[in-house]
Enzyme design. Structure first.
Site, PDB file in Angstrom:
ATOM      1  N   HIS A 125      39.837-111.738 -59.258  1.00  0.00           N
ATOM      2  CA  HIS A 125      39.747-110.099 -58.993  1.00  0.00           C
ATOM      3  C   HIS A 125      40.603-109.216 -59.334  1.00  0.00           C
ATOM      4  O   HIS A 125      41.368-108.525 -59.502  1.00  0.00           O
ATOM      5  CB  HIS A 125      41.651-110.967 -57.698  1.00  0.00           C
ATOM      6  CG  HIS A 125      41.007-111.255 -56.805  1.00  0.00           C
ATOM      7  ND1 HIS A 125      40.247-111.677 -56.262  1.00  0.00           N
ATOM      8  CD2 HIS A 125      41.866-111.626 -55.535  1.00  0.00           C
ATOM      9  CE1 HIS A 125      40.204-112.079 -55.319  1.00  0.00           C
ATOM     10  NE2 HIS A 125      41.521-112.417 -54.946  1.00  0.00           N
ATOM     11  N   HIS A 177      36.655-109.127 -54.233  1.00  0.00           N
ATOM     12  CA  HIS A 177      37.702-108.924 -53.467  1.00  0.00           C
ATOM     13  C   HIS A 177      37.744-107.330 -53.308  1.00  0.00           C
ATOM     14  O   HIS A 177      37.957-106.199 -54.727  1.00  0.00           O
ATOM     15  CB  HIS A 177      39.225-109.329 -53.683  1.00  0.00           C
ATOM     16  CG  HIS A 177      40.097-109.058 -52.989  1.00  0.00           C
ATOM     17  ND1 HIS A 177      39.842-108.115 -51.832  1.00  0.00           N
ATOM     18  CD2 HIS A 177      40.935-109.928 -51.899  1.00  0.00           C
ATOM     19  CE1 HIS A 177      41.050-107.830 -51.547  1.00  0.00           C
ATOM     20  NE2 HIS A 177      41.605-109.031 -51.158  1.00  0.00           N
ATOM     21  N   HIS A 233      36.092-112.104 -44.053  1.00  0.00           N
ATOM     22  CA  HIS A 233      37.932-111.972 -44.722  1.00  0.00           C
ATOM     23  C   HIS A 233      38.540-110.822 -44.184  1.00  0.00           C
ATOM     24  O   HIS A 233      38.051-109.457 -45.061  1.00  0.00           O
ATOM     25  CB  HIS A 233      38.169-112.308 -46.969  1.00  0.00           C
ATOM     26  CG  HIS A 233      39.427-112.041 -47.149  1.00  0.00           C
ATOM     27  ND1 HIS A 233      40.274-111.157 -46.744  1.00  0.00           N
ATOM     28  CD2 HIS A 233      40.085-113.510 -47.404  1.00  0.00           C
ATOM     29  CE1 HIS A 233      41.383-111.696 -47.768  1.00  0.00           C
ATOM     30  NE2 HIS A 233      41.715-112.707 -48.024  1.00  0.00           N
ATOM     31  N   GLU A 285      40.842-116.865 -44.046  1.00  0.00           N
ATOM     32  CA  GLU A 285      41.279-115.671 -43.990  1.00  0.00           C
ATOM     33  C   GLU A 285      40.699-114.531 -42.871  1.00  0.00           C
ATOM     34  O   GLU A 285      40.813-113.797 -43.329  1.00  0.00           O
ATOM     35  CB  GLU A 285      41.769-115.405 -45.139  1.00  0.00           C
ATOM     36  CG  GLU A 285      43.250-115.859 -45.788  1.00  0.00           C
ATOM     37  CD  GLU A 285      43.816-115.633 -46.816  1.00  0.00           C
ATOM     38  OE1 GLU A 285      45.653-115.373 -47.270  1.00  0.00           O
ATOM     39  OE2 GLU A 285      42.944-115.131 -48.323  1.00  0.00           O
ATOM     40  N   CYS A 388      50.965-110.751 -51.563  1.00  0.00           N
ATOM     41  CA  CYS A 388      49.765-109.572 -51.354  1.00  0.00           C
ATOM     42  C   CYS A 388      50.920-108.326 -50.412  1.00  0.00           C
ATOM     43  O   CYS A 388      50.503-107.594 -50.809  1.00  0.00           O
ATOM     44  CB  CYS A 388      49.001-109.388 -51.330  1.00  0.00           C
ATOM     45  SG  CYS A 388      48.143-111.252 -49.298  1.00  0.00           S
TER      46      CYS A 388
HETATM   47  O1  FUB Z   1      43.511-112.454 -52.502  1.00  0.00           O
HETATM   48  C1  FUB Z   1      44.399-111.389 -52.652  1.00  0.00           C
HETATM   49  C2  FUB Z   1      44.996-110.862 -51.094  1.00  0.00           C
HETATM   50  O2  FUB Z   1      45.611-112.039 -51.063  1.00  0.00           O
HETATM   51  C3  FUB Z   1      43.767-111.079 -50.306  1.00  0.00           C
HETATM   52  O3  FUB Z   1      43.966-109.681 -49.840  1.00  0.00           O
HETATM   53  C4  FUB Z   1      45.137-111.873 -49.615  1.00  0.00           C
HETATM   54  O4  FUB Z   1      44.187-112.317 -48.089  1.00  0.00           O
HETATM   55  C5  FUB Z   1      45.481-113.154 -50.100  1.00  0.00           C
HETATM   56  O5  FUB Z   1      44.329-113.531 -50.342  1.00  0.00           O
HETATM   57 ZN    ZN Z   2      48.817-109.747 -47.625  1.00  0.00          ZN
END
Ligand code: FUB
Ligand code: ZN
Length: 605
Positions: A125, A177, A233, A285, A388
Site C-alpha cells: 500500500h 491497492h 476487492h 472484501e 479506513c
Molecule cells: O487496505 C486499505 C483499506 O482497508 C481498504 O480500502 C479497505 O477495504 C480495507 O482493507
Molecule cells: Zn473502509
C-alpha cells in the site's frame, strides 16, 4: 459530452439535511476521529520515532488514515477556518518534511521497518498511502494557500514517476491497492501539469498487462480497457473504475469509456444492494458473482459504497443520464450514511443488510455450520484496527457539495437536491428545499440565462415543474427534465414522495418473495426495538402505510399493518397470527438504540 464539474469550493450547503450532517461532522466527527487516531498512535507515528517495546506499532497504511483526516480538515477549512485543526495539519506536514527521505519518498512503515523493501511489495500500500497524501495536499493547498504540503507531495510524486515510469526499477508495475491514479488526475487538474495525467494513465494501462487470473482481487486479471465486469476487492475496484472514468473523460478515450460503461452496468444491474452498498463478501472484501447479494452476511464496506458514488460522479460527467445521479443518491442516503452513527461518533466498517440475532446464536452454537460464516457487527465502533472508513466518511461529508451540479456551456445539470448556493461561470444558483424530507425544490438563477436539467429521481412517478409560479412543460431525456431559465427566474420542481414496495430480481435468492419499503430516496428498515424484538416471523399486510415522524431519531417513519406468525411445532398448518402495526425507519438510522434485529426485506401478504 465534455462536462465541467463544480466542486466544493464553489458551493455552500446552506441548510437542510446535509447542512445538519456537515455541522455534526465539523463539531463532533472530525474531533472524534482525531482523538481515536491519537489514542491508537496514528498521529504519533508521523514523528517516525517508534521503537520496539512501545505501544501502537505503526501499520503499513496508517499514513492513509491520517491523510484522509487531513483532507477532511482542508474541506472544512474552505467553508470556515478552524485554527486548531489547521495547527494539527501543519504539525503533520512538518513531520512529513522532517521524516521523508531525500528523494521525496515518505512512508512511515517502510522507512521504519522495511527500508530495504521500498517499492518491492505490491500488497503493502505505499502508492495507496501516497495517493491519499497527494489528495490531502491538493485540498489543503487550495483551502489555505500554504504551499508546503503540496510541494512535498509533488516531490514524492516525481520520485514515484521516476521509479515506476521512467526507470522502471520498482519490483512491481502497478499498485496493489488503487487510489494514486485518482490522486494523480486531481494533481493534473489542479496544477495543469501533464506529467501527472501521464503517470495516472501509465498505472491504468500497465495494470493487468500480464493477465494473471489469480490477481482478480486487485483487478489485474485483465487490462482495464478489456474489463467488462466489476471484480475483486470492492474499494480497490471502484477506485480503479473512477480513475478509468477520469482518464476516459480527459483523454477522450473511448476504449476506457466502453469498459466503464459495461462495469457500471454490471454493478447496478447485478452486484449492488438496494442500499447502494457493494462488495457482498468478507472473502477478499470483494464483489461476488452477479445476484449473490446475501443480506445476513453482507460485507458492504462503507468505503466501497462511497467509492461507487465517486465512480458514478465521474460517469455522469460523460453522459447526461440520471442513472448515475440516482445511484449516487441511493448511496448517500443509505449505504454510505449508515456508516456513521446519528451522534456522529461511531462507524460501521461493514454495513449489515439484515440482523437476525436468534439466527446468529444458532449458527454460532452449531457444530456444523459456524466455520466460514461471517456476520457483520451490529453496533458501530469509534475506531477499528483497520480504520479506513471513518476518515473517508469525514472527507466525503465535508465535500458532499461536489455531487450537486455539473455543467456545459449552455446547460446546468442539477443532479442532487440540497439547500445550497453555488457559483457557476459567473452565475449564482440557489436551491431552497427540505429535500429529501419534502419533495418541493426551488432553483433560482441570477446573473445570466441557462438551460437547467433537473433530475427526476428514478423512484418518482409524479412531479410538476413551474417557472415563476406558472406550470411549464419540460421535455425529459434520460431522466433529466430540461427547462430554460432567464436571469432571475425561479424554477420549481415538486416531486411526489410516496411509500413504495420494491421487489428484487428473482435471481437475488435472498430477497425472493419479499419487498423492501422505500420512501423517496430512503430505503426503510424494521428494527426489533420498534417491533417487539425478533423480526424473523414478521410479515407486512396489505398496502396501507402512514407516514409519520420519529422524534427520537429525528427521521421519517412509516407505519404499516403487519402480523407476527407463529407455527405450532416444527411443521404445522396450525399458525397463530398476531396483528400489530409495524414501524419502519430509514436504513441509515438503524443501530442507534442498542443491539437489535433489523430487516430491509420483508414478506408482504
Ligand atoms: O487496505 C486499505 C483499506 O482497508 C481498504 O480500502 C479497505 O477495504 C480495507 O482493507
Ligand atoms: Zn473502509
Amino acid at each position: 459530452m465534455s462536462n465541467k464539474m463544480l466542486t466544493y469550493e464553489n458551493i455552500d450547503i446552506t441548510g437542510g439535511f446535509w447542512k445538519a450532517r456537515q455541522d455534526l461532522n465539523r463539531k463532533t466527527t472530525i474531533w472524534n476521529v482525531y482523538k481515536r487516531f491519537c489514542d491508537t498512535g496514528r498521529f504519533a507515528a508521523f514523528k517516525m520515532n517508534w521503537k520496539e517495546g512501545m505501544p501502537n506499532k505503526p501499520h503499513y497504511f496508517w499514513d492513509s488514515d491520517v491523510a484522509k483526516w487531513l483532507e477532511s480538515v482542508a474541506y472544512l477549512t474552505m467553508k470556515g477556518r478552524e485554527p486548531e485543526l489547521e495547527a494539527i495539519v501543519d504539525e503533520v506536514v512538518d513531520d512529513i518534511e522532517r521524516g521523508r527521505m531525500e528523494n521525496g519518498y515518505f512512508n512511515i512503515y517502510h522507512q521504519l521497518f522495511e527500508p530495504d523493501n521500498i517499492f518491492k511489495k505490491r500488497q503493502q500500500h505505499e502508492l495507496y498511502c501516497a495517493g491519499h497524501l497527494i489528495e490531502a495536499a491538493i485540498a489543503y493547498d487550495y483551502a489555505t494557500g500554504k504551499g508546503k504540503f503540496l510541494s512535498l507531495m509533488k516531490e514524492y510524486a516525481r520520485h514515484i514517476k521516476t521509479v515506476f515510469m521512467d526507470e522502471r526499477t520498482a519490483a512491481f508495475d502497478t499498485p496493489g491497492h488503487e487510489e494514486i491514479e485518482l490522486a494523480l488526475v486531481k494533481l493534473y487538474d489542479y496544477t495543469g501539469e501533464k506529467e501527472w495525467l501521464e503517470l495516472a494513465r501509465f498505472f491504468v494501462d500497465m495494470r493487468g498487462s500480464q493477465n494473471k487470473m489469480n490477481e482478480i482481487n486487485i483487478q489485474s486479471h485483465l487490462p482495464p480497457r478489456e474489463q467488462r465486469s466489476a471484480e475483486g476487492h470492492a474499494v480497490r475496484a471502484s477506485y480503479l473504475y473512477s480513475a478509468m472514468a477520469d482518464l476516459a473523460l480527459r483523454c477522450e478515450d473511448s476504449g476506457l469509456k466502453e469498459a466503464c460503461d459495461a462495469i457500471f452496468e454490471d454493478i447496478i444491474t447485478s452486484k449492488m444492494y438496494i442500499t447502494g452498498s457493494v462488495g457482498s463478501t468478507k472473502n477478499g472484501e470483494s464483489f461476488e458473482d452477479s445476484f449473490r447479494l446475501p443480506n445476513d452476511t453482507a460485507y458492504a464496506e462503507t468505503c466501497a459504497a462511497l467509492a461507487l458514488a465517486l465512480f458514478a460522479r465521474r460517469m455522469e460527467r460523460m453522459d447526461a443520464d440520471s442513472r448515475y445521479a440516482d445511484t449516487i443518491e441511493r448511496v448517500i442516503y443509505n449505504g454510505f450514511l449508515s456508516g456513521v452513527s446519528l451522534d456522529g461518533k461511531s462507524f460501521f466498517y461493514e454495513n449489515a443488510q439484515e440482523i437476525d440475532l436468534e439466527n446468529r446464536k444458532i449458527v454460532r452454537a452449531s457444530l456444523h455450520d459456524n466455520r466460514n460464516i461471517h456476520f457483520p457487527i451490529t453496533q458501530r465502533l469509534e475506531v477499528f484496527g483497520c480504520s479506513c472508513c471513518p476518515p473517508n466518511v469525514t472527507r466525503f461529508i465535508a465535500s458532499i457539495g461536489d455531487f450537486v451540479y455539473n455543467y456545459t456551456d449552455d446547460t446546468i445539470y442539477v443532479n442532487q437536491y440540497m439547500e445550497s448556493t453555488a457559483k457557476i461561470d459567473g452565475l449564482t444558483i440557489t436551491q431552497t428545499t427540505e429535500y429529501p424530507y419534502d419533495g418541493r425544490i426551488s432553483v433560482k438563477l441570477t446573473g445570466g440565462a441557462r438551460r437547467l436539467a433537473l433530475r427526476i429521481p428514478g423512484w418518482c412517478r409524479v412531479y410538476t415543474i413551474g417557472k415563476n409560479g406558472a406550470s411549464v412543460s419540460a421535455p425529459v431525456e434520460k431522466g433529466y427534465a430540461y427547462v430554460d431559465a432567464a436571469d432571475g427566474d425561479e424554477i420549481t420542481l415538486e416531486l411526489r414522495i410516496t411509500v413504495r414496495r420494491v421487489k428484487a430480481d428473482s435471481r437475488v435468492r435472498a430477497n425472493r418473495g419479499m419487498i423492501a419499503v422505500t420512501y423517496g430516496p430512503f430505503v426503510m428498515c424494521m428494527e426489533g426495538v420498534d417491533n417487539g424484538g425478533s423480526l424473523g416471523n414478521v410479515k407486512l399486510v396489505g398496502r396501507n402505510a402512514t407516514v409519520t415522524w420519529d422524534e427520537q431519531l429525528n427521521v421519517p417513519a412509516i407505519l404499516c399493518p403487519a402480523v407476527r406468525e407463529t407455527v405450532e411445532g416444527l411443521y404445522s398448518d396450525s399458525v397463530v397470527t398476531e396483528p400489530f402495526t409495524a414501524k419502519l425507519i430509514p436504513y441509515f438510522a438503524f443501530a442507534n438504540r442498542g443491539e437489535t434485529d433489523m430487516r430491509i426485506w420483508i414478506e408482504n401478504i
